[in-house]
Design an enzyme around this catalytic site. Structure first.
Site, PDB file in Angstrom:
ATOM      1  N   THR A 208      -0.541 -45.770 -77.445  1.00  0.00           N
ATOM      2  CA  THR A 208      -0.768 -44.885 -78.585  1.00  0.00           C
ATOM      3  C   THR A 208       0.202 -43.714 -78.633  1.00  0.00           C
ATOM      4  O   THR A 208       0.161 -42.938 -79.590  1.00  0.00           O
ATOM      5  CB  THR A 208      -2.211 -44.341 -78.554  1.00  0.00           C
ATOM      6  OG1 THR A 208      -2.484 -43.772 -77.265  1.00  0.00           O
ATOM      7  CG2 THR A 208      -3.206 -45.461 -78.831  1.00  0.00           C
ATOM      8  N   GLU A 427     -10.695 -74.536 -93.751  1.00  0.00           N
ATOM      9  CA  GLU A 427     -10.159 -73.226 -94.129  1.00  0.00           C
ATOM     10  C   GLU A 427     -10.467 -72.901 -95.584  1.00  0.00           C
ATOM     11  O   GLU A 427     -10.712 -71.738 -95.926  1.00  0.00           O
ATOM     12  CB  GLU A 427      -8.643 -73.192 -93.890  1.00  0.00           C
ATOM     13  CG  GLU A 427      -8.205 -73.535 -92.475  1.00  0.00           C
ATOM     14  CD  GLU A 427      -8.843 -72.654 -91.414  1.00  0.00           C
ATOM     15  OE1 GLU A 427      -9.246 -71.518 -91.744  1.00  0.00           O
ATOM     16  OE2 GLU A 427      -8.964 -73.105 -90.264  1.00  0.00           O
ATOM     17  N   HIS A 430     -13.914 -71.310 -95.794  1.00  0.00           N
ATOM     18  CA  HIS A 430     -13.901 -69.874 -95.486  1.00  0.00           C
ATOM     19  C   HIS A 430     -13.430 -69.067 -96.695  1.00  0.00           C
ATOM     20  O   HIS A 430     -14.018 -68.040 -97.049  1.00  0.00           O
ATOM     21  CB  HIS A 430     -12.971 -69.599 -94.305  1.00  0.00           C
ATOM     22  CG  HIS A 430     -13.476 -70.108 -93.008  1.00  0.00           C
ATOM     23  ND1 HIS A 430     -14.711 -69.792 -92.494  1.00  0.00           N
ATOM     24  CD2 HIS A 430     -12.892 -70.917 -92.086  1.00  0.00           C
ATOM     25  CE1 HIS A 430     -14.873 -70.387 -91.320  1.00  0.00           C
ATOM     26  NE2 HIS A 430     -13.787 -71.077 -91.050  1.00  0.00           N
TER      27      HIS A 430
END
Length: 659
Positions: A208, A427, A430
């Site tokens: 970070t 897929e 989904h």
């Protein structure tokens, strides 16, 4: 002309050192060996034979040097021999008219004898010093300098980093900017009774920008900056760490005001007495000395300690109190605005195409740290170079993002046509459920190209960063997760359902269990938290902690988890049954194009065609059942679905083949 102050090349210096040692050894051997037998002319002769030849008149002349005798015979041949101390030798030579000359024996001087005797010890000491200097690694410590500090003073001759290079963590930068201002103009704060803070602890996940912030402090403040790692204090010798802490602060006092940066301070600052079987005594002595130096009887004015760690939970409480680390600065993962600024910083040195939009890339990378974004930009540049592009376009950034998040395309994977069809419908299931769920995030991409462990995926991107999740969004995620399994059942039948939904089921079960046991979203069990069995490692053995719920409550938890998951299952089944034509059309499009963007998915579900410059193929009109599209030859596709954590993109993919 070379600068005499410039240090020599280490390789040349080492070669000269070894050459000098080799010459000294050769000279030493020559001195101890003495003159070689081949140096003296003539053949060696026994002394008795020499006397016999003198008596026989065969010796012409001799030279006597001490007890060494050399001469010539009557036939001009040379000889040499040794006199054992015969007192009648001279009278014999005179009796036989032998010409002789005598010289005193050469003896070395006292000084040369001392030098020869001391030379072996001088050479051994030189070799020992040489190897000790090599063990120092150029850090300027003596051979016995184990207790010297390893802190390095950071110079900014090359690669200077300032706060302009730090983006996305504005709060942390402001906190540290105040420390820099204090060092530059302390009177501004002293007028109001303010004191310089003793220390600042940077806390945050890896990557970070904690170390980058420390480098920025060194670049902004015109004061000495010492940097050291927490592991540099601890050594195998007891007391070395404490000695190094003392030496580090002694150096800092001589250069005050200054800043000391300790990276990974948890290596030395762990909670005392928390280890199994007792703590490390050397580490605890080092920590004790660090505590005393930071805030003890001796005031260390003008010395600021900046430390970094990603494990603040293991630090000793005495280290975290005010007076030592007065400030704990959280350096978290950047939000969407921060990610956009971080991308702008890393894109400065990259030639960008006009279509690159950092905002879109930032939207697609929630949860990425600064290091992750830097790696993303680098991967995009490498992809552009591999493709012989002059500019890095949005295409490279999208491919780099997919590679970082899901792995490399598995183009060598061969699957049958039936498996490709099942993958496409999986897929597509989904995607259709996601479009019809109001609380779901917008779809960004759908593909049946295998990547990494994923055999296909549907990615959804949130409009903004989500820091909390609502109940309706969780139920929408459950429905989307079940969409692939329902699509397989509706199209191929109950007996043809594959194992590709294992990741979906795992994600849905974990989400429902968290809703029941952690977030209080079960009407039956109420807003209570229920702990579960947890495994811990103790002395190398796995120990299971018993749950604090009754058997009846555990049964209720299992029943509620099943009920919530089945609600999502029924919701997905209802959506796909009502929109079966959209499921067929989208599966055909995936078989034809393999990868579809969010806008293309919406056009397909609306019955529109897809126009691509690289393909003239058109989609069949909406409403055709079955699978009309045939995948292009040579392309690979796959199936599978895997859930994602709430803080990551909704990546539908992550199952291994046959899982």
């Amino acid at each position: 002309m070379p600068d005499p102050k410039k240090p020599q090349n280490p390789l040349i210096r080492n070669l000269l050192m070894w050459g000098g040692i080799l010459i000294a050894l050769v000279l030493l051997v020559q001195l101890f060996q003495g003159p070689s037998k081949t140096e003296a002319a003539g053949q060696q002769m026994a002394y008795s034979e020499f006397l016999t030849k003198v008596d026989e008149g065969q010796v012409r002349n001799v030279e006597i040097s001490g007890r060494q005798i050399a001469g010539k015979l009557a036939n001009d041949s040379e000889f040499r021999t040794y006199n054992p101390g015969d007192p009648e030798l001279i009278s014999r030579l005179r009796a036989k008219n032998v010409t002789f000359d005598a010289q005193p024996e050469e003896r070395p001087s006292l000084l040369s004898q001392i030098i020869v005797g001391a030379l072996p010890f001088i050479i051994m000491i030189g070799i020992w010093i040489f190897f000790m200097r090599q063990m120092q690694n150029g850090q300027g410590r003596g051979a016995m300098g184990f207790g010297k500090s390893k802190a390095r003073m950071l110079t900014q001759k090359d690669g200077r980093v300032t706060f302009d290079d730090v983006a996305g963590i504005d709060e942390a930068r402001e906190e540290l900017q105040e420390i820099v201002d204090f060092l530059k103009d302390p009177s501004k704060f002293h007028r109001l009774g303010g004191k310089i803070p003793k220390g600042a602890l940077l806390v945050g996940p890896p990557g970070t920008g904690k170390t980058l912030l420390a480098r920025a402090i060194a670049g902004e403040a015109n004061v000495p900056f010492f940097t050291i790692s927490g592991s540099d204090f601890v050594e195998m010798f007891v007391g070395v760490g404490a000695s190094r802490v003392r030496d580090m602060f002694d150096q800092a006092k001589k250069n005050a005001p200054c800043i000391i940066f300790i990276d990974e301070i948890d290596a030395v600052g762990r909670h005392r007495g928390a280890g199994l079987g007792g703590g490390n005594d050397e580490r605890e002595q080092t920590l004790n000395q660090l505590l005393v130096e930071m805030d003890g009887f001796d005031a260390n004015e003008g010395i600021i300690i900046v430390a970094a760690t990603n494990r603040p939970d293991v630090l000793d409480p005495a280290l975290l109190r005010p007076g030592r680390f007065d400030r704990q600065i959280v350096v978290g993962r950047p939000d969407i605005e921060g990610r956009e600024r971080i991308l702008a910083v890393h894109m400065r040195k990259v030639p960008l195409a006009p279509d690159v939009n950092p905002r879109v890339i930032a939207r697609g990378t929630p949860g990425f740290s600064g290091a992750d974004l830097a790696n993303l930009v680098n991967e995009a540049a490498l992809l552009a170079a591999r493709r012989s592009r002059r500019l890095v376009s949005m295409k490279e950034f999208e491919d780099a993002k997919d590679k970082v998040m899901m792995g490399v395309e598995r183009k060598s994977m061969v699957m049958t046509e039936d498996e490709k069809k099942m993958t496409a419908y999986h897929e597509a299931g989904h995607a259709v459920v996601s479009v019809h769920e109001p609380a779901s995030d917008p779809i960004h991409k759908a593909t049946i190209i295998p990547r990494g462990r994923a055999l296909g995926m549907v990615m959804r991107l949130p409009e903004r960063d989500n820091y909390s999740y609502h109940r309706d969004k969780m139920h929408a995620n459950l429905s989307v997760a079940m969409g692939g399994r329902i699509a397989e059942e509706l199209i191929f039948g109950h007996d043809k359902v594959s194992s590709g939904a294992s990741g979906d089921i795992q994600m849905a079960t974990g989400l429902a269990k968290a809703m029941v046991t952690q977030w209080g979203m079960s009407d039956t069990l109420g807003p209570l938290q229920y702990s579960e069995n947890q495994e811990e490692v103790f002395l190398g053995h796995s120990v299971t902690r018993q749950q604090n719920v009754s058997e009846q409550t555990a049964q209720l938890i299992d029943a509620e988890v099943k009920r919530i998951v089945m609600q999502g299952y029924d919701r997905a089944k209802s959506i796909l049954s009502e929109n079966i034509d959209q499921l067929h059309a989208l599966a055909n499009a995936l078989l034809e194009y393999e990868t579809l963007t969010g806008d293309e998915i919406k056009r397909v579900m609306a019955g529109e065609s897809i126009d691509r410059p690289d393909s003239a193929a058109k989609l069949p009109p909406l409403g055709i059942g079955g699978v009309a599209g045939i995948p292009k030859s040579g392309r690979r596709s796959g199936g599978g679905l895997g859930g994602a954590a709430p803080a990551t993109p909704r990546t539908m993919g992550g199952d291994q083949p046959g899982a």
